[in-house]
Design an enzyme around this catalytic site. Structure first.
Site, PDB file in Angstrom:
ATOM      1  N   ASN A  13       7.499 -57.606 -11.031  1.00  0.00           N
ATOM      2  CA  ASN A  13       7.646 -56.166 -10.801  1.00  0.00           C
ATOM      3  C   ASN A  13       8.985 -55.790 -11.423  1.00  0.00           C
ATOM      4  OD1 ASN A  13       7.990 -53.575  -9.907  1.00  0.00           O
ATOM      5  ND2 ASN A  13       8.208 -54.101  -7.737  1.00  0.00           N
ATOM      6  N   LYS A  43      10.330 -52.978 -11.846  1.00  0.00           N
ATOM      7  CA  LYS A  43      10.995 -51.803 -11.252  1.00  0.00           C
ATOM      8  C   LYS A  43      11.476 -50.878 -12.373  1.00  0.00           C
ATOM      9  CE  LYS A  43      11.881 -54.603  -7.238  1.00  0.00           C
ATOM     10  NZ  LYS A  43      12.670 -54.895  -6.064  1.00  0.00           N
ATOM     11  N   HIS A  67       5.084 -50.182  -2.394  1.00  0.00           N
ATOM     12  CA  HIS A  67       6.299 -50.996  -2.401  1.00  0.00           C
ATOM     13  C   HIS A  67       7.318 -50.389  -1.436  1.00  0.00           C
ATOM     14  CE1 HIS A  67       9.931 -52.956  -3.752  1.00  0.00           C
ATOM     15  NE2 HIS A  67       9.149 -53.884  -4.255  1.00  0.00           N
ATOM     16  N   GLU A  73      10.334 -49.870  -1.715  1.00  0.00           N
ATOM     17  CA  GLU A  73      11.247 -48.897  -2.335  1.00  0.00           C
ATOM     18  C   GLU A  73      10.592 -47.521  -2.425  1.00  0.00           C
ATOM     19  OE1 GLU A  73      12.051 -51.338  -5.722  1.00  0.00           O
ATOM     20  OE2 GLU A  73      13.200 -52.688  -4.443  1.00  0.00           O
ATOM     21  N   GLU A 130       6.365 -58.579   1.638  1.00  0.00           N
ATOM     22  CA  GLU A 130       7.731 -58.452   1.143  1.00  0.00           C
ATOM     23  C   GLU A 130       8.646 -57.978   2.279  1.00  0.00           C
ATOM     24  OE1 GLU A 130       7.674 -57.987  -3.448  1.00  0.00           O
ATOM     25  OE2 GLU A 130       7.856 -56.031  -2.528  1.00  0.00           O
ATOM     26  N   GLY A 145      15.923 -58.032  -3.275  1.00  0.00           N
ATOM     27  CA  GLY A 145      17.125 -57.764  -4.056  1.00  0.00           C
ATOM     28  C   GLY A 145      18.412 -58.164  -3.366  1.00  0.00           C
ATOM     29  N   SER A 182      13.420 -61.840  -3.327  1.00  0.00           N
ATOM     30  CA  SER A 182      14.378 -62.831  -3.839  1.00  0.00           C
ATOM     31  C   SER A 182      13.721 -64.168  -4.172  1.00  0.00           C
ATOM     32  CB  SER A 182      15.544 -63.018  -2.865  1.00  0.00           C
ATOM     33  OG  SER A 182      16.257 -61.797  -2.709  1.00  0.00           O
TER      34      SER A 182
HETATM   35  P1  13P Z   1      13.502 -59.221  -5.882  1.00  0.00           P
HETATM   36  O1  13P Z   1      12.703 -60.413  -6.390  1.00  0.00           O
HETATM   37  O2  13P Z   1      14.444 -58.674  -6.891  1.00  0.00           O
HETATM   38  O3  13P Z   1      14.090 -59.478  -4.556  1.00  0.00           O
HETATM   39  O4  13P Z   1      12.406 -58.053  -5.676  1.00  0.00           O
HETATM   40  C1  13P Z   1      11.264 -58.335  -4.963  1.00  0.00           C
HETATM   41  C2  13P Z   1      10.368 -57.187  -5.075  1.00  0.00           C
HETATM   42  O5  13P Z   1      10.656 -56.116  -4.571  1.00  0.00           O
HETATM   43  C3  13P Z   1       9.127 -57.338  -5.844  1.00  0.00           C
HETATM   44  O6  13P Z   1       8.290 -56.254  -5.677  1.00  0.00           O
END
Ligand code: 13P
Length: 256
Positions: free
Chosen positions: A10, A12, A95, A97, A167, A173, A213
């Site tokens: 992903n 982002k 997601h 976010e 997640e 992150g 992560s």
């Molecule tokens: P990270 O791997 O950067 O922690 O992000 C995970 C994520 O949000 C995947 O959708």
């Protein structure tokens, strides 16, 4: 067990078009060797490039969101039809976010999931608890509510075309990964929710990913767990060498 292992990046809001082209070209040979499914979910502006470059390769392309209406006065939005039309196969839905910054709710997650399935896109549905919720001991309540809401009104055949990604928000992150056991526990719990609703055959066939992560160091341990069938990867999907390690770990984990 025969579940499909899916390693999905992903990206982002990262990568200009030239950067995307470079990364995808670097990923192609790694994906050829991989025995798991390789997906890259990229920003809208990179979708056509990604579809073009990955034609005839083992990489599948996904978007990071889609709207629930097929068309209309929704400035700035992209419909599932629009994604399907250009050759996209997967779409990330709900997601954290998007829940956190863009008012995504369980209801809109459900509506977007249905819109994606209607046109033949495979939704990767994200669920997961906040740190405060884990500390309050309500992880399972939160994940159950999100999962049940996301799957409301879906048929068993629909479920076969979905992926669910656990997640934990506190692990995204932050460099703080859930332990293998924490991730396995919740992924197994998600499978149980699906089994209660659709029966164990459907639940046993569902790909349940972990995300948060995941990186070259911790992927093998997570992916070796029985109920973790792949990963949804942010930061570590932005460098070909890192993502390659995850693809390898995906192949070495459960049977693809
Ligand atoms: P990270 O791997 O950067 O922690 O992000 C995970 C994520 O949000 C995947 O959708």
């Amino acid at each position: 067990m025969g579940r499909k292992i899916v390693i999905a990046g992903n990206w982002k809001m990262n990568k200009t078009r030239p950067d995307a082209e470079k990364l995808i070209k670097e990923l192609v040979p790694y994906a050829e060797k991989a025995t798991c499914e390789t997906v890259i979910c990229v920003p809208y502006t990179n979708l056509e490039t990604a579809v073009e470059i990955t034609k005839g390769t083992k990489i599948k392309v996904g978007a990071e969101n889609c709207h629930f209406k097929s068309s209309g006065a929704f400035t700035g939005e992209i419909s599932a039809e629009m994604l399907k039309e250009i050759g996209v196969e997967y779409v990330v839905i709900g997601h954290s976010e998007r829940r956190q910054y863009f008012n995504e709710t369980d209801l809109t997650v459900n509506r977007r999931t249905k819109a994606a399935l209607k046109v033949g896109l495979k939704p990767i549905i994200c669920v997961g608890e906040l740190l405060a919720e884990r500390e309050d001991g309500i992880t399972e309540d939160v994940v159950e509510l999100q999962t049940v809401a996301a799957y409301t009104g879906l048929t068993a055949d629909d479920v076969k075309n979905t992926i669910i990604a656990y997640e934990p928000v506190w692990a995204i992150g932050t460099g703080k990964t859930a332990t293998d056991e924490q991730a396995e526990e919740v992924c197994a719990f998600i499978r149980k929710i699906i089994a209660n609703k659709y029966g164990s055959e459907i639940a046993d066939g569902l790909t349940v990913q972990y995300g948060g992560s995941m990186n070259p160091k911790n992927a093998a341990g997570l992916l070796a767990k029985e109920n973790i069938d792949g990963g949804l990867i942010g930061g570590a999907s932005l460098k070909a060498e890192d993502f390659a390690v995850l693809l390898q770990a995906g192949g070495a984990g459960n049977a693809c």
